[in-house]
Design a protein around this motif. Structure first.
Motif, PDB file in Angstrom:
ATOM      1  N   GLU A  66       0.855  -1.200   0.000  1.00 19.54           N
ATOM      2  CA  GLU A  66       0.000   0.000   0.000  1.00 19.54           C
ATOM      3  C   GLU A  66       0.885   1.242   0.000  1.00 19.54           C
ATOM      4  O   GLU A  66       1.748   1.410   0.859  1.00 19.54           O
ATOM      5  CB  GLU A  66      -0.920  -0.022   1.223  1.00 19.54           C
ATOM      6  N   LEU A  67       0.642   2.109  -0.970  1.00 23.37           N
ATOM      7  CA  LEU A  67       1.445   3.330  -1.095  1.00 23.37           C
ATOM      8  C   LEU A  67       1.025   4.403  -0.093  1.00 23.37           C
ATOM      9  O   LEU A  67       1.860   5.148   0.432  1.00 23.37           O
ATOM     10  CB  LEU A  67       1.293   3.869  -2.528  1.00 23.37           C
ATOM     11  N   ASP A  68      -0.269   4.476   0.197  1.00 23.96           N
ATOM     12  CA  ASP A  68      -0.796   5.531   1.077  1.00 23.96           C
ATOM     13  C   ASP A  68      -0.403   5.224   2.536  1.00 23.96           C
ATOM     14  O   ASP A  68      -0.861   4.238   3.121  1.00 23.96           O
ATOM     15  CB  ASP A  68      -2.325   5.584   0.910  1.00 23.96           C
ATOM     16  N   ARG A  69       0.424   6.111   3.087  1.00 19.35           N
ATOM     17  CA  ARG A  69       0.956   5.893   4.440  1.00 19.35           C
ATOM     18  C   ARG A  69      -0.166   5.789   5.490  1.00 19.35           C
ATOM     19  O   ARG A  69      -0.096   4.959   6.388  1.00 19.35           O
ATOM     20  CB  ARG A  69       1.869   7.082   4.777  1.00 19.35           C
ATOM     21  N   ASP A  70      -1.192   6.630   5.351  1.00 22.50           N
ATOM     22  CA  ASP A  70      -2.290   6.609   6.339  1.00 22.50           C
ATOM     23  C   ASP A  70      -3.026   5.264   6.302  1.00 22.50           C
ATOM     24  O   ASP A  70      -3.365   4.704   7.338  1.00 22.50           O
ATOM     25  CB  ASP A  70      -3.312   7.723   6.045  1.00 22.50           C
ATOM     26  N   ASN A  86       1.751  -8.876   6.436  1.00 24.50           N
ATOM     27  CA  ASN A  86       3.100  -8.346   6.235  1.00 24.50           C
ATOM     28  C   ASN A  86       2.886  -7.094   5.378  1.00 24.50           C
ATOM     29  O   ASN A  86       2.566  -7.193   4.203  1.00 24.50           O
ATOM     30  CB  ASN A  86       3.939  -9.417   5.527  1.00 24.50           C
ATOM     31  N   ILE A  87       3.006  -5.917   5.993  1.00 22.68           N
ATOM     32  CA  ILE A  87       2.650  -4.671   5.292  1.00 22.68           C
ATOM     33  C   ILE A  87       3.882  -4.034   4.649  1.00 22.68           C
ATOM     34  O   ILE A  87       4.873  -3.766   5.323  1.00 22.68           O
ATOM     35  CB  ILE A  87       1.995  -3.664   6.264  1.00 22.68           C
ATOM     36  N   VAL A  88       3.799  -3.843   3.327  1.00 18.88           N
ATOM     37  CA  VAL A  88       4.885  -3.190   2.595  1.00 18.88           C
ATOM     38  C   VAL A  88       4.354  -1.821   2.192  1.00 18.88           C
ATOM     39  O   VAL A  88       3.485  -1.726   1.318  1.00 18.88           O
ATOM     40  CB  VAL A  88       5.269  -4.012   1.342  1.00 18.88           C
ATOM     41  N   GLN A  89       4.832  -0.767   2.840  1.00 12.76           N
ATOM     42  CA  GLN A  89       4.349   0.581   2.504  1.00 12.76           C
ATOM     43  C   GLN A  89       5.260   1.137   1.420  1.00 12.76           C
ATOM     44  O   GLN A  89       6.318   1.689   1.684  1.00 12.76           O
ATOM     45  CB  GLN A  89       4.353   1.474   3.750  1.00 12.76           C
ATOM     46  N   GLN A  90       4.871   0.911   0.173  1.00 14.95           N
ATOM     47  CA  GLN A  90       5.758   1.182  -0.974  1.00 14.95           C
ATOM     48  C   GLN A  90       4.921   1.297  -2.235  1.00 14.95           C
ATOM     49  O   GLN A  90       3.802   0.774  -2.313  1.00 14.95           O
ATOM     50  CB  GLN A  90       6.717  -0.016  -1.087  1.00 14.95           C
ATOM     51  N   ASP A  91       5.480   1.937  -3.253  1.00 14.11           N
ATOM     52  CA  ASP A  91       4.875   1.974  -4.578  1.00 14.11           C
ATOM     53  C   ASP A  91       5.025   0.575  -5.202  1.00 14.11           C
ATOM     54  O   ASP A  91       6.154   0.085  -5.350  1.00 14.11           O
ATOM     55  CB  ASP A  91       5.620   3.031  -5.414  1.00 14.11           C
ATOM     56  N   ALA A  92       3.904  -0.055  -5.566  1.00  8.96           N
ATOM     57  CA  ALA A  92       3.961  -1.414  -6.132  1.00  8.96           C
ATOM     58  C   ALA A  92       4.824  -1.477  -7.392  1.00  8.96           C
ATOM     59  O   ALA A  92       5.367  -2.531  -7.739  1.00  8.96           O
ATOM     60  CB  ALA A  92       2.553  -1.911  -6.433  1.00  8.96           C
ATOM     61  N   MET A  93       4.971  -0.336  -8.073  1.00 12.35           N
ATOM     62  CA  MET A  93       5.788  -0.279  -9.295  1.00 12.35           C
ATOM     63  C   MET A  93       7.275  -0.522  -8.995  1.00 12.35           C
ATOM     64  O   MET A  93       8.045  -0.785  -9.915  1.00 12.35           O
ATOM     65  CB  MET A  93       5.667   1.101  -9.949  1.00 12.35           C
ATOM     66  N   THR A  94       7.672  -0.372  -7.730  1.00  9.38           N
ATOM     67  CA  THR A  94       9.090  -0.544  -7.382  1.00  9.38           C
ATOM     68  C   THR A  94       9.326  -1.827  -6.584  1.00  9.38           C
ATOM     69  O   THR A  94      10.432  -2.074  -6.113  1.00  9.38           O
ATOM     70  CB  THR A  94       9.605   0.657  -6.555  1.00  9.38           C
TER      71      THR A  94
END
Ligand code: SAM
Length: 272
Positions: A66-70, A86-94
């Motif tokens: 999920e890109l949106d930090r909130d 398992n939360i990956v706070q990142q742009d899925a494109m990267t």
């Protein structure tokens, strides 16, 4: 207002946020995914968890990107989900999907109600990891699903059709009206299943040649191949591959594009 507050969250247009709220559609999507314990499940864009919750009920753990930090922070403190995610706070494109698969020791099952503004580049990113992916289920604009599944001799058949069908078997799953989302998007949506081929039906030696060829041909789709591909192939060379030079880009099958890409790959590199 279009981006009205939903569960205390203001939908962010720039992140393509349209949240699913139709329980019968949610049930149908989860049934189509058919998640099972022990599988390496990855969701792109979990948002407020409309799909995450019912999928997580069926498995012991899953990864969400999920890109949106909130929204990522909300999921991290979600009473039922937090222990399973398992939360990956990142742009899925990267995201390196091969590394995710290696960490789980099995190919991934990827799904998501994708942000429509990046769905096509995101699918191209995922196609480069198809060796690490077992299947994908995506909610997309219906028009994009039509393009993914289109065969030759149709208006919807284009570069996306050829590239996607090179890597995957593609099956439309269900159509979803705008009213199933908050805020409602302006277009109809549809869910599609993409299953990467274990053995590619028409392998090419150099994928960049297929990418170049399909760009050239479909960027000038009204021209005949004699014109659009004239710098690369004579009418005679096209005929040798079973292709009539008076046809247009949309009349050429995936197999034939792959044949042409392989002819290009075999040519000696020019010295100039
Ligand atoms: N899965 C939720 C649902 O069905 O209600 C939300 C779907 S919403 C269409 C798209 C989600 O993708 C949002 O949560 C948005 O924040 C997230 N998102 C947008 N761009 C993203 C990106 N580049 N990488 C990962 N997540 C992204």
């Amino acid at each position: 207002m279009n981006n009205r507050v939903h569960q205390g969250h203001l939908a962010r247009k720039r992140f393509g946020q349209n949240f699913l709220h139709d329980s019968s559609i949610i049930d149908a999507i989860v049934a189509a995914i058919y998640p099972q314990p022990g599988q390496a499940i990855v969701e792109i864009g979990p948002g407020l968890g409309a799909l995450t919750e019912p999928v997580a009920e069926r498995v012991d753990e899953m990864t969400v990107i999920e890109l949106d930090r909130d929204l990522a922070a909300r999921l991290a403190s979600h009473p039922f989900l937090q222990s399973k995610l398992n939360i990956v706070q990142q742009d899925a494109m990267t995201v390196d999907f091969a590394a995710l698969s290696a960490a789980r020791g099995q190919p991934l099952r990827v799904f998501g109600n994708l942000p429509y503004n990046i769905s096509t580049p995101l699918m191209f990113h995922l196609f480069s990891y198809t060796h690490a992916i077992r299947d994908m289920h995506f909610m997309l604009q219906k028009e994009v699903v039509n393009r993914l599944v289109a065969g030759p001799n149709s208006k919807a058949y284009g570069r996306l059709s050829v590239m996607a069908q090179y890597y995957c078997q593609i099956i439309p799953v269900l159509e979803v009206p705008p009213a199933s989302f908050r805020p409602a998007p302006k277009v109809d949506s549809a869910v599609v299943r993409l299953v990467p081929y274990a053995t590619l039906p028409f392998p090419v030696k150099d994928l960049s040649k297929l990418a170049t060829l399909t760009s050239l041909a479909f960027n000038q789709r009204r021209k005949t191949l004699r014109n659009s591909l004239g710098n690369l192939f004579s009418a005679q060379q096209l005929a040798e591959q079973g292709i009539d030079a008076t046809l247009r880009a949309e009349n050429v099958s995936v197999e034939h594009y792959c044949r042409l890409a392989n002819v290009l790959a075999e040519r000696p590199v020019s010295q100039d």
